[in-house]
Design a protein around this motif. Structure first.
Motif, short mmCIF file in Angstrom:
data_model
loop_
_atom_site.label_atom_id
_atom_site.label_comp_id
_atom_site.label_asym_id
_atom_site.label_seq_id
_atom_site.Cartn_x
_atom_site.Cartn_y
_atom_site.Cartn_z
N THR A 116 0.69 -1.08 -0.17
CA THR A 116 -0.34 0.04 0.08
C THR A 116 0.54 1.56 0.19
O THR A 116 0.77 1.63 -1.28
CB THR A 116 -0.85 -0.09 0.97
OG1 THR A 116 -1.56 -1.26 0.92
CG2 THR A 116 -1.47 1.21 1.72
N MET A 117 1.66 1.22 1.10
CA MET A 117 3.03 2.60 0.96
C MET A 117 3.87 2.16 -0.35
O MET A 117 3.82 3.86 -0.79
CB MET A 117 3.88 2.75 1.96
CG MET A 117 2.86 2.74 3.12
SD MET A 117 4.53 2.29 4.60
CE MET A 117 4.80 0.79 4.25
N GLN A 119 2.62 1.98 -3.17
CA GLN A 119 1.81 2.19 -4.88
C GLN A 119 2.28 3.55 -5.13
O GLN A 119 2.82 4.24 -4.85
CB GLN A 119 0.73 2.09 -4.36
CG GLN A 119 -0.06 0.43 -4.09
CD GLN A 119 -0.24 0.20 -5.30
OE1 GLN A 119 -0.25 -0.02 -6.43
NE2 GLN A 119 -0.66 -1.64 -4.68
N GLY A 122 1.67 6.89 -3.95
CA GLY A 122 1.80 6.52 -2.15
C GLY A 122 1.87 7.23 -1.12
O GLY A 122 2.79 8.01 -1.63
N VAL A 123 2.28 6.72 -0.26
CA VAL A 123 2.46 7.21 0.95
C VAL A 123 4.53 7.71 0.61
O VAL A 123 5.23 9.23 0.69
CB VAL A 123 2.93 7.08 2.26
CG1 VAL A 123 3.65 6.99 3.36
CG2 VAL A 123 1.66 6.88 3.05
N ASP A 125 6.02 7.33 -1.90
CA ASP A 125 6.33 8.31 -3.17
C ASP A 125 6.31 9.73 -2.52
O ASP A 125 6.47 10.95 -3.51
CB ASP A 125 5.27 7.80 -4.67
CG ASP A 125 5.69 7.21 -5.49
OD1 ASP A 125 7.03 6.41 -5.30
OD2 ASP A 125 5.26 6.59 -6.16
N SER A 126 5.27 9.97 -2.12
CA SER A 126 4.42 11.12 -1.79
C SER A 126 6.19 12.14 -0.63
O SER A 126 6.08 13.28 -1.74
CB SER A 126 3.54 11.38 -1.14
OG SER A 126 2.46 11.23 -2.48
#
Length: 285
Positions: A116-117, A119, A122-123, A125-126
């Motif tokens: 999930t992180m 993706q 996601g967290v 990448d951000s």
């Protein structure tokens, strides 16, 4: 008195291993599975096909290299964490408990959270994007291999920490006192006093880590799914896909036997080293 143990060993190890070897010699697929005892006997053709016409060799290389890299990365981290928490300090129990969190989490949970992180958007990448770093896709393409290494290293370094910490507890306090009286610095003390006590635990941790990582299935399966990107198609995932998606049960059994051989090599090396270290070979001679 050995009877119950021998029966249990036969049921759990010998019989399943014999069945796997026998199945690897059959042309066993979804059509012959119901009457697999009557499946055509093809000898070593499954092994030949596995080596020449399947990505087995590539998967072996991925599994072995991935296991070696993860073990070498997590070893110094585990040793450093054990050394840092060896002596008493306020809050040591809490720190030791926090260090164990990555290891006690189920692999399914670790894979799901990191997937999930990582993706796209996601967290991670951000966070990296806000710092001006653009890494591309984590879960597909060439970076997927290093993604798997990062996540596996994060979840498995406490294993080295536990074994090294147990080895540190075996160092006699008188040895520390003698080194301090002789004026040994921290590096001299670490190299010549403490590390000799840790050779056994570190060697054992390396072997178990290699075996565990080579056989790793849950983490790559959950993180990347099937069909997985080629760069993370480890041997266990390839065997699963061959068996339960392609329904080539005989071919997958041959791949499983190859996996057993690969796992047996470092185990044999370790057992041989232990026998030489304890002097059993010299006694026999």
């Amino acid at each position: 008195m050995l009877g119950p143990g021998l029966v249990l060993m036969a049921l759990v190890i010998i019989i399943p291993l014999g069945l796997a070897l026998y199945m690897s010699l059959l042309d066993l697929d979804q059509y012959t599975l119901r009457s697999w005892l009557q499946a055509p006997f093809i000898g070593l053709q499954n092994y030949v096909e596995a080596v020449t016409a399947s990505p087995l060799l590539r998967s072996i290389w991925i599994s072995v290299s991935y296991a070696v890299v993860v073990s070498l990365v997590t070893l110094p981290v585990g040793v450093a964490a054990a050394l840092a928490t060896q002596n008493r300090f306020k809050g040591r129990a809490l720190v030791r408990s926090v260090f164990l969190i990555p290891y006690i989490l189920p692999a399914f949970v670790v894979g799901t959270v990191w997937r999930t992180m990582m993706q796209q958007g996601g967290v991670i990448d951000s966070a990296l994007g806000s710092a001006g770093v653009h890494t591309g896709l984590w879960l597909n393409g060439p970076q997927s291999y290093w993604t798997l290494i990062i996540v596996q290293a994060w979840s498995s370094w406490p294993f080295f920490y536990l074994l090294v910490l147990a080895g540190l507890q075996s160092v006699d306090s008188e040895v520390h006192e003698a080194a301090a009286l002789d004026g040994a610095g921290w590096w001299i003390k670490l190299r010549y006093v403490i590390f000799p006590y840790l050779r056994g635990p570190i060697a054992l941790a390396l072997i178990i880590s290699l075996l565990h990582n080579i056989n790793s299935f849950t983490l790559p399966f959950v993180m990347f799914g099937v069909p997985a990107p080629q760069d993370v198609q480890v041997l266990s995932v390839l065997t699963y896909v061959t068996s339960f998606q392609s329904f080539r049960f005989g071919l997958s059994a041959a791949m499983a036997v190859a996996s057993l051989i690969i796992v047996a090599i470092p185990l044999f090396v370790y057992l041989r080293a232990v026998r030489l270290d304890t002097g059993e070979e010299g006694k026999r001679a």
